[in-house]
Design a protein around this motif. Structure first.
Motif, PDB file in Angstrom:
ATOM      1  N   ASP A  61      17.792   7.831   7.399  1.00 11.15           N
ATOM      2  CA  ASP A  61      17.548   9.149   7.987  1.00 11.15           C
ATOM      3  C   ASP A  61      16.186   9.148   8.667  1.00 11.15           C
ATOM      4  N   LYS A  62      15.169   8.752   7.888  1.00 15.51           N
ATOM      5  CA  LYS A  62      13.820   8.682   8.466  1.00 15.51           C
ATOM      6  C   LYS A  62      13.113   7.433   7.937  1.00 15.51           C
ATOM      7  N   HIS A  63      12.524   6.690   8.832  1.00 14.16           N
ATOM      8  CA  HIS A  63      11.682   5.561   8.451  1.00 14.16           C
ATOM      9  C   HIS A  63      10.250   5.989   8.715  1.00 14.16           C
ATOM     10  N   ILE A  64       9.573   6.442   7.646  1.00 13.90           N
ATOM     11  CA  ILE A  64       8.240   7.031   7.834  1.00 13.90           C
ATOM     12  C   ILE A  64       7.188   5.944   7.634  1.00 13.90           C
ATOM     13  N   TYR A  65       6.272   5.887   8.569  1.00 13.33           N
ATOM     14  CA  TYR A  65       5.240   4.847   8.580  1.00 13.33           C
ATOM     15  C   TYR A  65       3.873   5.518   8.623  1.00 13.33           C
ATOM     16  N   HIS A  66       3.086   5.322   7.555  1.00 13.17           N
ATOM     17  CA  HIS A  66       1.741   5.904   7.507  1.00 13.17           C
ATOM     18  C   HIS A  66       0.764   4.889   8.082  1.00 13.17           C
TER      19      HIS A  66
ATOM     20  N   ASN B 108       0.797  -1.232   0.000  1.00  9.81           N
ATOM     21  CA  ASN B 108       0.000   0.000   0.000  1.00  9.81           C
ATOM     22  C   ASN B 108       0.826   1.277   0.000  1.00  9.81           C
ATOM     23  N   GLY B 109       2.124   1.168  -0.046  1.00 12.69           N
ATOM     24  CA  GLY B 109       2.926   2.378   0.053  1.00 12.69           C
ATOM     25  C   GLY B 109       2.871   2.983   1.436  1.00 12.69           C
ATOM     26  N   THR B 110       2.791   2.143   2.446  1.00  8.34           N
ATOM     27  CA  THR B 110       2.690   2.637   3.815  1.00  8.34           C
ATOM     28  C   THR B 110       4.031   3.132   4.336  1.00  8.34           C
ATOM     29  N   ILE B 111       5.104   2.532   3.844  1.00  9.74           N
ATOM     30  CA  ILE B 111       6.432   2.829   4.388  1.00  9.74           C
ATOM     31  C   ILE B 111       7.210   3.691   3.394  1.00  9.74           C
ATOM     32  N   GLU B 112       7.839   4.727   3.912  1.00  8.53           N
ATOM     33  CA  GLU B 112       8.726   5.564   3.099  1.00  8.53           C
ATOM     34  C   GLU B 112      10.087   5.586   3.773  1.00  8.53           C
ATOM     35  N   ILE B 113      11.129   5.275   3.024  1.00 10.93           N
ATOM     36  CA  ILE B 113      12.480   5.296   3.578  1.00 10.93           C
ATOM     37  C   ILE B 113      13.194   6.527   3.039  1.00 10.93           C
ATOM     38  N   ILE B 114      13.697   7.348   3.918  1.00 14.28           N
ATOM     39  CA  ILE B 114      14.520   8.489   3.495  1.00 14.28           C
ATOM     40  C   ILE B 114      15.943   8.213   3.964  1.00 14.28           C
ATOM     41  N   GLN B 115      16.856   8.138   3.009  1.00 10.37           N
ATOM     42  CA  GLN B 115      18.233   7.784   3.343  1.00 10.37           C
ATOM     43  C   GLN B 115      19.095   9.035   3.461  1.00 10.37           C
TER      44      GLN B 115
END
Lengths: 375, 160
Positions: free
Chosen positions: B103-108, B81-88
């Motif tokens: 850098d950020k492990h974004i979880y919707h 579902n595109g729930t996780i966004e990884i920012i390196q």
């Protein structure tokens, strides 16, 4: 003056009129809209309008990889989520010709049957509520809670599990699983007697269901009515018996068959199926072989190009999964033959000529789950 | 004569079946020990969820504020579902090389369907299920969470 008297007076009893049943009607168990054409209170014809909860699951499958499709099938017939998952898993495993460990087959069969009991319990309580007995609703949900607790302890969720993966299971069963299931069977064998006392033997319920909404065997076959509703009409359609998957070929169980095809027969099918499901679980629960809980699968699953079809016996009938693969990691086309959609198509035929109050009983006995119809 | 007999037999059976049903409800009415209702939210303090309960996806940190996530992005591709966004982020190593870290492990949370594919896919076991289930908030933006805590770093023995 004479002309005025001779004007044709509309006879209200002969006039047909339409009413909307749903989409917000409690007896449709979801957002199903039935446009009922009535004469007095006799149903002349009926038109189901689907699509209120259409989410395009088949189209969404085309962008998802095979392991990702599993969690979408949970959301079709949410009351038999495990069985839906099983269908997709079997499709992928058979296409890749993967040999699944025996342990996985045993566990899947047990959990499928538990899911079937839970689904029939919910059907029983909502059917009782449709008939006007709110007590049934509480008793059914109370017993279903026991199964949901077993599920929650073992897989972490109560309704939408996504527990099966192509090749095996997400994780091994919980150490308490076997003891809990045995305790549940012992508990439920006692409680199912209450069900019979409360609703099956009730005169009001029997008068409202016996001889109402008869579906003949020929019509059941031509409409494709499967599952308990089809078997009530004498249509031997149990996939578990005729095309066994899992370990259904190793267990001894009866295919419950009816003859009359009326609402009461459809009711009795499900009550007896709960007994059969408990019998299946009892035969398997002590004999789960040791082993791995998953076969070795590649990280990226690609099916060879071609067409595949897999069917399983969901709690409401035969669930078919049809898949065209072009060799990529996502399917080219995915089609679900959902049991509820076919069962709903027979509703117009069954309910012609019955009273509007009986329509609620017939709808309850067909046991449709709307998200499975619309997908 | 026969029809009169049937008439009374009908009445008898009706009353009997109704009494059988009322016996069941009556038994529960007079046996409060069978009550199974949980008094939520009154029992919040004693309520304990099962170990495997899927409440939300969390990233466990140890006492030194260290986690196991390498930022490889496998969970991001596994999620349907595109729930996780990884920012390196890129950092300079002491030997002059540049290394990519998380850098950020974004979880919707609002988009998550709790299928568990990210946790299964993670090669370094950085993600786990949390037991928290009271997720109701007044603002939708609060459902977007950053899983790695501020100032956290990776446990040293994790190899990419």
């Amino acid at each position: 003056m004479k002309e005025v008297i001779n004007l044709p007076v509309k006879n209200i009893e002969e006039e047909e009129y339409h009413i909307n049943m749903g989409p917000q009607h409690p007896s449709t168990h979801g957002v199903l809209r039935l446009v009922v054409s009535l004469q007095g209170e006799i149903v002349k014809s009926l038109k189901p309008h689907c699509g209120y909860i259409h989410r395009g699951i088949e189209k969404m499958c085309e962008k998802d990889t095979y392991p990702q499709i599993i969690h979408l099938t949970d959301r079709m017939d949410y009351l038999s989520a495990h069985i839906n998952n099983h269908a997709v898993c079997l499709l992928v495993e058979n296409a890749l010709e993967v040999e699944v460990p025996e342990r996985v087959k045993y566990i899947r069969t047990i959990i499928d049957e538990l899911n079937r009991i839970a689904s029939h319990q919910l059907w029983w309580c909502s059917f009782g509520m449709d008939m006007g007995g709110l007590t049934c609703y509480f008793y059914g949900l109370r017993d279903r809670e026991k199964i949901l607790d077993i599920f929650e302890e073992s897989f972490g969720s109560r309704l939408l599990h996504s527990y099966y993966t192509p090749g095996g299971l997400m994780m091994d069963i919980h150490p308490n699983f076997q003891a809990n299931v045995k305790a549940f069977i012992k508990y439920f064998r006692k409680k199912i007697k209450d069900y019979d006392d409360l609703l099956t033997g009730n005169v009001i319920m029997q008068l409202r269901t016996k001889g109402v909404g008869i579906l003949s065997r020929e019509d059941a076959i031509s409409y494709g009515v499967t599952g308990p509703s089809g078997r009530a009409s004498g249509f031997a359609c149990d996939v578990r018996k005729h095309h066994p998957y899992g370990v259904y070929d190793k267990v001894d169980f009866k295919e419950i068959m009816g003859t009359k095809g009326d609402t009461f027969e459809r009711y009795m099918m499900r009550m007896n199926e709960m007994h059969e499901s408990m019998k299946i679980i009892e035969q398997l629960i002590d004999n789960i072989p040791a082993g791995d809980y998953s076969a070795k699968m590649k990280a990226v699953i690609k099916l060879p190009a071609g067409e595949y079809y897999q069917r399983v016996e969901a709690s409401r009938g035969e669930l078919g999964v049809y898949c065209i693969s072009d060799g990529n990691k996502t399917p080219y086309r995915m089609k679900f033959r959902s049991p509820n959609f076919s069962n709903l198509s027979a509703l117009d035929h069954i309910s012609r000529g019955v009273k509007i109050a009986d329509l609620v009983a017939i709808g309850g006995s067909l046991d449709y789950v709307i998200p499975d119809i619309d997908r | 004569m026969n029809s009169i007999f049937e008439y009374f037999a009908d009445i008898f059976h009706t009353v009997k079946s109704l009494l059988t049903g009322m016996k069941v409800t009556g038994r529960y009415f007079f046996s409060p020990g069978e009550i199974v209702t949980q008094q939520y939210p009154e029992n919040r303090k004693t309520l304990k969820m099962y170990d495997r309960f899927k409440g939300e996806v969390i990233m466990p940190h140890n006492d030194h504020n260290e986690h196991r996530c390498t930022g490889c992005g496998i969970c991001e591709t596994a999620c349907p579902n595109g729930t996780i966004e990884i920012i390196q982020a890129r950092i300079d190593m002491p030997d002059g090389k540049k290394k990519r870290i998380i850098d950020k492990h974004i979880y919707h949370l609002g988009m998550c369907t709790f299928c568990g594919l990210c946790i299964k896919a993670c090669p370094s076991d950085a993600l786990a299920w949390g037991q928290e289930f009271e997720h109701a908030v007044f603002d939708r933006s609060k459902l977007t969470k950053t899983l790695n805590q501020p100032g956290s770093s990776i446990i040293k023995d994790i190899v990419e």
